[in-house]
Design a protein around this motif. Structure first.
Motif, PDB file in Angstrom:
ATOM      1  N   ASN A 270       0.806  -1.227   0.000  1.00  0.00           N
ATOM      2  CA  ASN A 270       0.000   0.000   0.000  1.00  0.00           C
ATOM      3  C   ASN A 270       0.834   1.270   0.000  1.00  0.00           C
ATOM      4  N   LEU A 271       1.992   1.225   0.642  1.00  0.00           N
ATOM      5  CA  LEU A 271       2.868   2.404   0.710  1.00  0.00           C
ATOM      6  C   LEU A 271       4.081   2.118  -0.168  1.00  0.00           C
ATOM      7  N   THR A 272       3.899   2.246  -1.466  1.00  0.00           N
ATOM      8  CA  THR A 272       4.882   1.735  -2.425  1.00  0.00           C
ATOM      9  C   THR A 272       6.204   2.508  -2.424  1.00  0.00           C
ATOM     10  N   ASP A 273       6.232   3.714  -1.852  1.00  0.00           N
ATOM     11  CA  ASP A 273       7.504   4.450  -1.786  1.00  0.00           C
ATOM     12  C   ASP A 273       8.246   4.166  -0.492  1.00  0.00           C
ATOM     13  N   ALA A 274       7.733   3.222   0.296  1.00  0.00           N
ATOM     14  CA  ALA A 274       8.386   2.838   1.551  1.00  0.00           C
ATOM     15  C   ALA A 274       8.772   1.363   1.503  1.00  0.00           C
ATOM     16  N   LYS A 275       9.699   0.974   2.380  1.00  0.00           N
ATOM     17  CA  LYS A 275      10.138  -0.419   2.462  1.00  0.00           C
ATOM     18  C   LYS A 275      10.062  -0.864   3.923  1.00  0.00           C
ATOM     19  N   PHE A 276       9.297  -1.925   4.156  1.00  0.00           N
ATOM     20  CA  PHE A 276       9.150  -2.501   5.488  1.00  0.00           C
ATOM     21  C   PHE A 276       9.724  -3.911   5.473  1.00  0.00           C
ATOM     22  N   THR A 277      10.378  -4.301   6.568  1.00  0.00           N
ATOM     23  CA  THR A 277      10.828  -5.687   6.664  1.00  0.00           C
ATOM     24  C   THR A 277      10.576  -6.211   8.060  1.00  0.00           C
ATOM     25  N   TYR A 278      10.311  -7.520   8.140  1.00  0.00           N
ATOM     26  CA  TYR A 278      10.041  -8.215   9.396  1.00  0.00           C
ATOM     27  C   TYR A 278      11.316  -8.920   9.850  1.00  0.00           C
ATOM     28  N   LEU A 279      11.663  -8.770  11.127  1.00  0.00           N
ATOM     29  CA  LEU A 279      12.864  -9.391  11.669  1.00  0.00           C
ATOM     30  C   LEU A 279      12.511 -10.270  12.864  1.00  0.00           C
ATOM     31  N   ASN A 280      13.129 -11.452  12.890  1.00  0.00           N
ATOM     32  CA  ASN A 280      12.894 -12.426  13.955  1.00  0.00           C
ATOM     33  C   ASN A 280      13.967 -12.249  15.028  1.00  0.00           C
ATOM     34  N   PRO A 281      13.591 -11.958  16.281  1.00  0.00           N
ATOM     35  CA  PRO A 281      14.594 -11.682  17.309  1.00  0.00           C
ATOM     36  C   PRO A 281      15.043 -12.892  18.126  1.00  0.00           C
ATOM     37  N   THR A 282      14.695 -14.115  17.692  1.00  0.00           N
ATOM     38  CA  THR A 282      14.926 -15.264  18.567  1.00  0.00           C
ATOM     39  C   THR A 282      16.200 -16.042  18.275  1.00  0.00           C
ATOM     40  N   GLY A 283      16.858 -15.795  17.145  1.00  0.00           N
ATOM     41  CA  GLY A 283      18.012 -16.621  16.808  1.00  0.00           C
ATOM     42  C   GLY A 283      17.565 -18.005  16.362  1.00  0.00           C
ATOM     43  N   SER A 284      18.522 -18.859  16.099  1.00  0.00           N
ATOM     44  CA  SER A 284      18.206 -20.212  15.615  1.00  0.00           C
ATOM     45  C   SER A 284      18.486 -21.251  16.690  1.00  0.00           C
ATOM     46  N   GLU A 285      17.954 -22.460  16.482  1.00  0.00           N
ATOM     47  CA  GLU A 285      18.215 -23.555  17.424  1.00  0.00           C
ATOM     48  C   GLU A 285      19.697 -23.889  17.473  1.00  0.00           C
ATOM     49  N   ALA A 286      20.370 -23.758  16.332  1.00  0.00           N
ATOM     50  CA  ALA A 286      21.813 -24.041  16.297  1.00  0.00           C
ATOM     51  C   ALA A 286      22.571 -23.055  17.186  1.00  0.00           C
ATOM     52  N   ILE A 355      18.579  -6.046   7.109  1.00  0.00           N
ATOM     53  CA  ILE A 355      18.876  -4.630   7.297  1.00  0.00           C
ATOM     54  C   ILE A 355      19.943  -4.139   6.322  1.00  0.00           C
ATOM     55  N   GLN A 356      20.914  -4.980   6.042  1.00  0.00           N
ATOM     56  CA  GLN A 356      21.950  -4.602   5.088  1.00  0.00           C
ATOM     57  C   GLN A 356      21.346  -4.256   3.727  1.00  0.00           C
ATOM     58  N   ARG A 357      20.399  -5.074   3.294  1.00  0.00           N
ATOM     59  CA  ARG A 357      19.719  -4.822   2.027  1.00  0.00           C
ATOM     60  C   ARG A 357      18.818  -3.597   2.143  1.00  0.00           C
ATOM     61  N   LEU A 358      18.102  -3.481   3.266  1.00  0.00           N
ATOM     62  CA  LEU A 358      17.211  -2.336   3.484  1.00  0.00           C
ATOM     63  C   LEU A 358      17.971  -1.026   3.346  1.00  0.00           C
ATOM     64  N   ALA A 359      19.206  -1.001   3.820  1.00  0.00           N
ATOM     65  CA  ALA A 359      20.008   0.231   3.763  1.00  0.00           C
ATOM     66  C   ALA A 359      20.269   0.684   2.327  1.00  0.00           C
ATOM     67  N   THR A 360      20.269  -0.261   1.388  1.00  0.00           N
ATOM     68  CA  THR A 360      20.606   0.090  -0.008  1.00  0.00           C
ATOM     69  C   THR A 360      19.393   0.516  -0.821  1.00  0.00           C
ATOM     70  N   LEU A 361      18.201   0.290  -0.301  1.00  0.00           N
ATOM     71  CA  LEU A 361      16.972   0.525  -1.076  1.00  0.00           C
ATOM     72  C   LEU A 361      16.565   1.998  -1.059  1.00  0.00           C
TER      73      LEU A 361
END
Length: 361
Positions: A270-286, A355-361
């Motif tokens: 809906n907000l095509t001039d913006a970029k949103f991303t979802y981040l998981n704060p739990t880490g992995s089982e490994a 986030i690294q990719r988000l910074a370039t957009l």
């Protein structure tokens, strides 16, 4: 012909290389011009220090592994946000000052508005005392924008700056642990089912993110909730009925996250001039496999019962622990979470991009 260098010449070359590396870092340009941080105690770097609240940690053993000592960070050292600031190329861990200490030109790289015990809902955390709810953090950001306009003396340049910054939002845990699951202080559990409450929270969060968008934000890093039922304090407070964690609290976090992911997609559509991303704060089982996960590093009992006791002696090897106190994580775990958010290619950790990719957009 083989070139043989004398020991002093080798030392000189080593010194020159070291100086060159330092100069290169000093002159490095951050990947984004500024970074704004919204959230709760997972990101707070001192906003609660002077508030009348139990949710503040400007005392030892907090900060025992941080260069400046106790600063108000809810950890033994750096938070995940500190690591992300560094990964983005900002040279000073203090680059994003807490709003409470934002003065002069120190706001040009960004500001940290996060506040321990704060939530999406305005009343969340009042059982612990004063805090800065997300709505108030957004209001404070508008004050910073006005100050930036005065500093830059150019509205167009200020707007362009804000469009290129990253806005980190990690909030929502307290809406459960210091609201819904505190029926003695709040009525939300009597007014909403868990599913209804998650829907209400996501709707309010959506409105709040859109308000940031309307103030100029275009790059959003939005975190889901971690396994709030697996913290040492939660387990001791509620019991597990034979499970490893408190299942009902983890169910609540899952319901929230299951609604947050589609919201991120909807906002991107809906907000095509913006970029949103979802981040998981739990880490992995490994990652978890090499850490102590079922106890805290410090002796808890401070704050509302989940914080370290003032001047208590922590464990000798905090880098082996996930949890520093009853609910907050150690610097070692924060680094793992930050690196995953910054450069993970797994859609389970960062979606649709890191986030690294988000910074370039």
């Amino acid at each position: 012909m083989e070139l043989k260098l004398k020991p002093l010449e080798l030392v000189a070359i080593s010194v020159l290389l070291a100086l060159s590396s330092l100069l290169s870092k000093a002159n490095a340009v951050p990947q984004v011009p500024c970074y704004f941080i919204f959230g709760d105690s997972l990101s707070d770097n001192g906003n609660n220090n002077n508030l009348p609240t139990l949710a503040k940690v400007n005392y030892l053993p907090y900060g025992i592994d941080f260069p400046q000592g106790p600063t108000g960070r809810f950890s033994n050292g750096r938070t995940a946000q500190d690591f992300i600031v560094e990964l983005l190329g900002f040279q000073d861990q203090q680059s994003m000052p807490p709003f409470a200490r934002s003065t002069g030109r120190n706001i040009t790289n960004g500001v940290n508005y996060a506040s321990g015990s704060a939530g999406i809902r305005f009343e969340t955390g009042r059982n612990l005392g004063a805090r800065i709810p997300f709505d108030l953090q957004i209001f404070y950001h508008k004050i910073i924008i006005l100050r930036l306009r005065l500093l830059m003396q150019n509205n167009s340049a200020t707007n362009s700056l804000l469009n290129r910054c990253i806005y980190s939002v990690q909030i929502g845990s307290n809406d459960y642990i210091n609201n819904y699951f505190k029926p003695e202080s709040y009525d939300t559990s009597r007014r909403f089912t868990l599913s209804e409450y998650a829907t209400a929270l996501i709707q309010q969060l959506s409105d709040q993110l859109k308000r940031l968008y309307n103030s100029g934000a275009r790059k959003f890093a939005v975190y889901g909730l971690g396994l709030i039922g697996c913290t040492p304090f939660t387990i001791s407070e509620y019991g597990t009925n034979g499970s490893l964690c408190v299942d009902r609290l983890n169910e609540a976090a899952t319901l929230f996250n299951d609604r947050l992911r589609p919201l991120i997609d909807q906002l991107n559509n809906n907000l095509t001039d913006a970029k949103f991303t979802y981040l998981n704060p739990t880490g992995s089982e490994a990652d978890l496999a090499t850490f102590v996960t079922n106890s805290s590093c410090c002796t808890i009992g401070g704050g509302g019962g989940e914080l370290c006791l003032r001047n208590s002696q922590p464990c000798g090897r905090p880098r082996r622990y996930v949890f520093w106190d009853g609910v907050h994580t150690t610097e070692a775990w924060n680094e793992i979470v930050a690196r995953s958010a910054y450069d993970s290619d797994s859609p389970l950790q960062a979606s649709p991009f890191n986030i690294q990719r988000l910074a370039t957009l």
